[in-house]
Write a protein that holds these residues in place. Structure first.
Motif, PDB file in Angstrom:
ATOM      1  N   ALA A  23      52.229  38.643  38.613  1.00 20.88           N
ATOM      2  CA  ALA A  23      53.376  39.388  39.132  1.00 20.88           C
ATOM      3  C   ALA A  23      52.908  40.462  40.107  1.00 20.88           C
ATOM      4  N   GLU A  24      51.823  41.143  39.759  1.00 24.36           N
ATOM      5  CA  GLU A  24      51.281  42.161  40.658  1.00 24.36           C
ATOM      6  C   GLU A  24      50.655  41.519  41.892  1.00 24.36           C
ATOM      7  N   PHE A  25      49.948  40.418  41.683  1.00 24.00           N
ATOM      8  CA  PHE A  25      49.263  39.742  42.776  1.00 24.00           C
ATOM      9  C   PHE A  25      50.259  39.228  43.815  1.00 24.00           C
ATOM     10  N   TYR A  26      51.326  38.572  43.366  1.00 26.99           N
ATOM     11  CA  TYR A  26      52.307  38.045  44.302  1.00 26.99           C
ATOM     12  C   TYR A  26      53.166  39.149  44.895  1.00 26.99           C
ATOM     13  N   GLY A  27      53.192  40.300  44.262  1.00 29.29           N
ATOM     14  CA  GLY A  27      53.935  41.415  44.816  1.00 29.29           C
ATOM     15  C   GLY A  27      53.218  42.136  45.931  1.00 29.29           C
ATOM     16  N   ARG A  28      51.938  41.863  46.114  1.00 32.66           N
ATOM     17  CA  ARG A  28      51.147  42.536  47.141  1.00 32.66           C
ATOM     18  C   ARG A  28      51.010  41.647  48.375  1.00 32.66           C
ATOM     19  N   CYS A  29      50.652  42.253  49.452  1.00 32.50           N
ATOM     20  CA  CYS A  29      50.419  41.548  50.709  1.00 32.50           C
ATOM     21  C   CYS A  29      49.100  42.074  51.251  1.00 32.50           C
ATOM     22  N   SER A  30      47.988  41.476  50.856  1.00 36.77           N
ATOM     23  CA  SER A  30      46.664  42.006  51.151  1.00 36.77           C
ATOM     24  C   SER A  30      45.804  40.951  51.820  1.00 36.77           C
TER      25      SER A  30
ATOM     26  N   HIS B  62      53.902  36.642  54.380  1.00 35.51           N
ATOM     27  CA  HIS B  62      52.952  37.526  53.711  1.00 35.51           C
ATOM     28  C   HIS B  62      51.662  36.748  53.490  1.00 35.51           C
ATOM     29  N   TYR B  63      50.566  37.433  53.383  1.00 31.58           N
ATOM     30  CA  TYR B  63      49.277  36.781  53.545  1.00 31.58           C
ATOM     31  C   TYR B  63      48.270  37.243  52.496  1.00 31.58           C
TER      32      TYR B  63
ATOM     33  N   GLU C 255      42.378  43.914  42.648  1.00 24.60           N
ATOM     34  CA  GLU C 255      42.550  44.239  44.053  1.00 24.60           C
ATOM     35  C   GLU C 255      41.409  45.173  44.461  1.00 24.60           C
ATOM     36  N   VAL C 256      40.395  44.608  45.085  1.00 28.26           N
ATOM     37  CA  VAL C 256      39.228  45.398  45.442  1.00 28.26           C
ATOM     38  C   VAL C 256      39.563  46.369  46.569  1.00 28.26           C
TER      39      VAL C 256
END
Length: 344
Positions: free
Chosen positions: A189-196, A242-243, A74-75
Motif C-alpha cells: 500500500a505504501e509502495f504503490y502510493g509513492r512515485c519514486s 507514475h514511475y 524506500e532508500v
C-alpha cells in the motif's frame, strides 16, 4: 513470503496460452538486481559487470530485482508528500500527483497535472490542477480535488511542465495488482502510493519496453500480470504515468541526462548492451551501475576494455554473496568492484 528477487524463482510465465515455469537463470538475474540495489542501500558506489551470451530479458529482470528491493524500503524517496496546509506554499506550475488519502483500492484513481493552488472556495478546501496552452501560457482547463480526500506529491523529473501542454490532467487506476503480493515482499500500500525513481535502464527503448510486457504469475490460481505492472518502466516524456523506473535511449547524449538523473538519486542504472556500456559507462547515472555486455556484439571487446579500465581505477573488488556467486548460470561471467567516489 519469498523475499525480494527470490520470489521470481517460483514464478511462471504465460507462453502460447500455457503457464511454464521461468528458467532458473531468470531468477538469478533478478537476484543480481536485488543485490545491486542492496549495495547502494549500504552506501556503495559500485560497478557490476555481466558478460552474457545474449541480453534478451536481462535488463528487465535486473530492474525487477532492484524494484523488489525498493518495495521493502524506500532508500531515496524521490517525492515530497504534502497535506493541504503545506501544499499552499507549493509553487504554481509544479508537476503534481493527486492521491486518495485512503490509499490504493478498487476503482480509485490518481491524477497528475500542473499545480494551480490550494485554497478555500464554495466547495471547501480544494486543490486546483490545470494544464498549459501551447506554447506554455496560462490558463488551461482546470480540475478541482477536495483537500480532505486527496494529498499531493510534488513530482520531480521525469515529469516536466512542458509535457503538460494542452492537457489539464491525466488519470490512472490506483490499484495493487492481484499477483503483486506474491512477487514483491514490501508494504505494498505504501509502495504503490509513492512515485519514486528507483532505477534507470539505458538501451533500445522499444526493445526494453516490449520485453517488460512478458506476463508472469505465481501458482496456485494461474493469475498473471505483465512484469511492466511491477517495474512501471516509462520513457522520459510520458506525463501522467507514475514511475519506478525510467528508460533512456542509448542513442541520446549522456551529458543531457547525467545531472538531472543523479539529482533523483536512483539506486541502480542498468546499461543494456555492449554499445550502451561503451557510451554511457562514464555517465555514472546512479549509485550502482550494472553493465550488461553480450559477447556476440561487434562492440563487445571495446566494451570489455572500458570496463577493465574502470576496474583498474577502482578502490577494490567486491565479494559476490554466496546466493549469487554459487548459482551463476552457464555462459555468464560476473565481476564487481567499488568505484571511486563512493557515497556520492
Amino acid at each position: 513470503m519469498a523475499r525480494g528477487g527470490r520470489s521470481l524463482l517460483s514464478a511462471f510465465t504465460l507462453t502460447d496460452g500455457r503457464w511454464q515455469r521461468l528458467p532458473e537463470w531468470a531468477g538469478w538475474f533478478s537476484e543480481v538486481g536485488y543485490w545491486a540495489a542492496g549495495l547502494r542501500e549500504a552506501g556503495s558506489n559500485a560497478v557490476v559487470a555481466l558478460s552474457v551470451p545474449t541480453r534478451d530479458y536481462v535488463a528487465v529482470l535486473l530492474t525487477y530485482g532492484a524494484v523488489a528491493r525498493a518495495s521493502q524500503t524506500e532508500v531515496f524517496p524521490a517525492v515530497s508528500e504534502l497535506g493541504f496546509e503545506r501544499a499552499r506554499n507549493l509553487p504554481v506550475g509544479t508537476c503534481v500527483r493527486v492521491i486518495p488519502v485512503d490509499g490504493p483500492g478498487q476503482g480509485r484513481r490518481v491524477y497528475t497535472g500542473l499545480f494551480r493552488g490550494a485554497f478555500k472556495n464554495h466547495h471547501g478546501r480544494v486543490y486546483e490542477l490545470a494544464g498549459r496552452k501551447s506554447p506554455g501560457g496560462w490558463p488551461g482547463p482546470v480540475s478541482w480535488f477536495p483537500g480532505d480526500a486527496y494529498r499531493l506529491q510534488a513530482l520531480r523529473w521525469p515529469d516536466l511542465p512542458e509535457d503538460y501542454a494542452d492537457q489539464h490532467r491525466f488519470s490512472e487506476a490506483f490499484e495493487i495488482p492481484v499477483v503483486a503480493e506474491r512477487l514483491l515482499a514490501g508494504q505494498l500500500a505504501e509502495f504503490y502510493g509513492r512515485c519514486s525513481l528507483h532505477s534507470v535502464v539505458v538501451g533500445i527503448m522499444s526493445t526494453v519496453l516490449a520485453e517488460a510486457q512478458v506476463v508472469v504469475g505465481v501458482p496456485p490460481g494461474g493469475l498473471g500480470l505483465p512484469l511492466q505492472e511491477l517495474l512501471r518502466l516509462r520513457a522520459v516524456h510520458s506525463p501522467g504515468s507514475h514511475y519506478r523506473s525510467v528508460v533512456l535511449s542509448s542513442r541520446d547524449d549522456p551529458e543531457e541526462y547525467r545531472d538531472v538523473v543523479r539529482s533523483c538519486r536512483p539506486a541502480v542504472a542498468v546499461l543494456d548492451g555492449a554499445a550502451t556500456v561503451r557510451r554511457w559507462l562514464g555517465a555514472g547515472l546512479a549509485g550502482v551501475t550494472v553493465a550488461v555486455v553480450e559477447r556476440t556484439s561487434p562492440t563487445a571487446l571495446a566494451a570489455a576494455d572500458e570496463l577493465y579500465g574502470n576496474r583498474g581505477r577502482s578502490v577494490a573488488d567486491l565479494d559476490v554473496p554466496g546466493e549469487v556467486g554459487s548459482r551463476i548460470p552457464p555462459g555468464v561471467e560476473l565481476l564487481a568492484w567499488e568505484a571511486r567516489g563512493a557515497g556520492r
